[in-house]
Design a protein around this motif. Structure first.
Motif, short mmCIF file in Angstrom:
data_model
loop_
_atom_site.label_atom_id
_atom_site.label_comp_id
_atom_site.label_asym_id
_atom_site.label_seq_id
_atom_site.Cartn_x
_atom_site.Cartn_y
_atom_site.Cartn_z
N GLY A 25 5.50 -4.75 0.18
CA GLY A 25 6.49 -4.97 1.22
C GLY A 25 6.06 -4.54 2.61
N GLN A 26 4.94 -3.86 2.71
CA GLN A 26 4.45 -3.41 4.03
C GLN A 26 3.93 -4.61 4.82
OE1 GLN A 26 1.46 -0.38 3.69
NE2 GLN A 26 1.40 0.01 5.87
N GLU A 27 4.29 -4.69 6.10
CA GLU A 27 3.84 -5.79 6.95
C GLU A 27 2.61 -5.37 7.73
OE1 GLU A 27 6.84 -7.53 9.39
OE2 GLU A 27 8.30 -7.55 7.75
N VAL A 28 1.69 -6.34 7.90
CA VAL A 28 0.43 -6.07 8.58
C VAL A 28 0.15 -7.19 9.56
CG1 VAL A 28 -2.06 -5.88 8.25
CG2 VAL A 28 -0.53 -4.84 6.60
N PRO A 91 1.57 -15.88 1.58
CA PRO A 91 0.66 -15.34 0.57
C PRO A 91 -0.31 -16.42 0.09
CG PRO A 91 2.87 -15.62 -0.34
CD PRO A 91 2.96 -15.90 1.12
N MET A 92 -1.54 -16.02 -0.20
CA MET A 92 -2.53 -16.98 -0.67
C MET A 92 -2.31 -17.33 -2.14
SD MET A 92 -5.92 -15.65 1.27
CE MET A 92 -6.89 -17.03 0.71
#
Length: 96
Positions: A25-28, A91-92
């Motif tokens: 859930g962390q955004e980068v 997401p890939m």
């Protein structure tokens, strides 16, 4: 509520890759420069070659000079400017 301030890290690449640890859930947001370089080429067939210079931005050929004696060897808009992604990439892998 109070917004969290972004944490900024400068990462060092190894063989073209960087690694970082993230929590679910962390955004980068990743930002990196596109290196500009010039390369010299001989193009054509034996006995009929043309010397030219290619200007690259990252892995994108931006311009070839001279353009070619009959037809342009390569053409890309001079209007192409540096851009930042407008939105995060998805997401890939669908399961992520």
């Amino acid at each position: 509520g109070e917004q969290e301030r972004p944490v900024v890290h400068e990462l060092t690449g190894h063989d073209g890759y960087v690694t970082l640890d993230l929590q679910p859930g962390q955004e980068v947001a990743l930002h990196y420069p596109l290196v500009e370089r010039t390369a010299h080429y001989e193009v054509g067939s034996p006995g009929r070659t043309v010397s030219c210079t290619g200007r690259w931005r990252g892995e994108t050929l931006m311009h070839v000079d001279p353009p070619g004696p009959f037809y342009p060897l390569y053409s890309r808009s001079n209007e192409l400017t540096r851009v930042q992604p407008a939105q995060p990439a998805g997401p890939m892998i669908d399961s992520l």
